[in-house]
Motif scaffolding. Structure first.
Motif, short mmCIF file in Angstrom:
data_model
loop_
_atom_site.label_atom_id
_atom_site.label_comp_id
_atom_site.label_asym_id
_atom_site.label_seq_id
_atom_site.Cartn_x
_atom_site.Cartn_y
_atom_site.Cartn_z
N ILE A 1 -7.51 0.00 -8.40
CA ILE A 1 -7.01 -0.39 -7.07
C ILE A 1 -6.46 -1.81 -7.20
CG2 ILE A 1 -9.22 -1.32 -6.23
CD1 ILE A 1 -8.48 0.05 -3.49
N ARG A 2 -5.53 -2.16 -6.32
CA ARG A 2 -4.91 -3.48 -6.35
C ARG A 2 -5.29 -4.24 -5.10
NH1 ARG A 2 1.56 -3.92 -6.25
NH2 ARG A 2 1.11 -3.67 -4.04
N ASP A 3 -5.75 -5.50 -5.25
CA ASP A 3 -6.22 -6.25 -4.10
C ASP A 3 -5.07 -6.93 -3.36
OD1 ASP A 3 -5.73 -8.87 -5.15
OD2 ASP A 3 -7.73 -9.00 -6.02
N PHE B 1 -11.04 6.00 -3.98
CA PHE B 1 -10.28 5.29 -2.96
C PHE B 1 -9.20 6.25 -2.46
CE2 PHE B 1 -11.50 1.71 -5.86
CZ PHE B 1 -12.32 1.04 -4.98
N LEU C 1 -6.03 6.79 -1.34
CA LEU C 1 -4.78 6.04 -1.27
C LEU C 1 -3.60 6.96 -1.00
CD1 LEU C 1 -5.24 3.64 -4.33
CD2 LEU C 1 -5.82 3.21 -1.92
N ILE D 1 -1.80 3.00 -6.54
CA ILE D 1 -2.44 1.73 -6.22
C ILE D 1 -1.47 0.73 -5.60
CG2 ILE D 1 -4.13 2.10 -8.06
CD1 ILE D 1 -2.83 -0.30 -9.52
N SER E 1 -2.39 0.28 -2.07
CA SER E 1 -3.72 -0.24 -1.78
C SER E 1 -3.71 -1.03 -0.48
CB SER E 1 -4.22 -1.12 -2.92
OG SER E 1 -4.32 -0.39 -4.13
#
Length: 357
Positions: free
Chosen positions: A214-216, A287, A289, A294, A297
């Protein structure tokens, strides 16, 4: 980490969970509090395509897909078998579904004992028309499970749990580049080993598995994984955060959370994170998505859908007693991960993740 300014949200989430628990049934009487579904299964993988939620699971010696208008409705949706183990490959574990270039790809583990390897099937439609299975030629050629592909900064990557050699000593998290959704290229790179005390509570072997990318909100890459044996209530989720501008192939550019972020045992939780109220051993999450990508995200602020498996509290912990659960997660900023006796800076501060039942 200073969490004083986050005490109120944590208290509110606990109160909300208590209110929900008071109004819902117990595990023995059907779907219970904290998002328990009626689906008695493990290893959920769920994506959203438009307004449709699509899940994939190991079922009846093969792989089945469900489609529904919400994560809560997936358990009641018809399970459509999309692949069967006609070649008797062995145990079929932990399928993961994504989209890439307008096609659906399902990655899964099949094999027996030391022969477990990663396979993939693909289709233009989520619930039919899949190709025959193809074994992924992962670098190293070793035992491999729980793999999935993601794209980060324009490069496709495959992440999985595997052995360093040919014997079951410990399960590590590995990365390799992909030239397309079915073709690994170059070397494999280790990014995590189960070496911290809180991820060695249950061993033989010690385990890092079920990695999910996942990418913040700062654009940094995270790999959230399950630690400790899945056969115990010490199973939990932890985080690997790639430092800003870091190289995904360089192990010391990854910083590990200082404890479980989602688990049922206070002794192994990271400071400022609380254990679960309703379930034991939460792990192998998904997650949820958009398109499984991602790049979609979520931003900081709101909570977003999550699925995971766990065992209801008050129920004997066993693989047979695992259920799929719906939950939520949100980003938690200004969180410092600390380490010692390794190259590079000893601390890294950025986003972490809060999980909610």
């Amino acid at each position: 980490m200073n969490v004083g300014d986050r005490t109120l949200p944590r208290i509110l989430s606990v109160l909300l969970a208590a209110v929900l628990a008071a109004g819902l049934s117990t595990a023995g009487a059907g779907p219970a509090a904290a998002g328990q579904t009626s689906l008695r299964a493990a290893d959920p993988s769920v994506i959203r395509v438009g307004a449709t939620y699509i899940s994939v699971q190991s079922l009846n010696g093969g792989i089945a897909v469900r489609q529904a208008a919400s994560t809560d409705a997936l358990a009641a949706a018809p399970a459509r078998q999309v692949w069967t183990d006609s070649r008797n490959l062995g145990e079929v574990w932990a399928p993961e579904i994504i989209t890439d270039g307008g096609r659906y790809y399902i990655y899964f583990t099949a094999g027996r004992g030391a022969a477990h390897r990663m396979y993939a099937i693909s289709s233009a439609s989520p619930a039919s028309g899949y190709t025959a299975e193809r074994q992924l030629a992962l670098p190293g050629g070793k035992w491999a499970i729980d793999g999935s592909m993601f794209t980060f900064n324009g490069q496709r990557w495959f992440v999985w749990s595997g052995w360093a050699g040919d014997t079951n000593v410990e399960q590590n998290i590995y990365l390799s580049r992909m030239s397309d959704p079915l073709t690994p290229t170059g070397n494999r790179f280790i990014i995590s080993q189960p070496r911290e005390s809180w991820e060695r509570v249950v061993g033989n072997p010690y385990i890092n598995e079920s990695p999910e990318a996942i990418r913040d909100p700062n654009g940094q890459l995270h790999i959230v994984y399950s630690a400790n044996g899945s056969w115990s209530d010490q199973y939990c989720l932890a985080d690997l955060r790639l430092r800003a501008g870091g190289d995904p192939t360089y192990v010391w550019d990854w910083y590990k959370s200082n404890g479980c972020l989602f688990g049922s045992n206070r002794a192994t939780m990271m400071a400022g994170w609380d254990p679960t109220l309703h379930v034991n051993g939460p792990g192998h999450h998904s997650f949820v998505l958009l398109n499984g990508d991602i790049a979609t995200s979520p931003p900081a602020g709101p909570r977003f859908p999550l699925m995971f498996h766990a065992v209801p509290k008050g129920t004997p912990y066993s693989w047979e007693n695992r259920y799929w659960y719906t939950g939520t997660f949100c980003w938690w900023g200004n969180t410092t991960y600390r380490r010692a006796n390794v190259p590079g800076p000893t601390t890294d501060t950025g986003f972490s993740i809060k999980f909610f039942e």
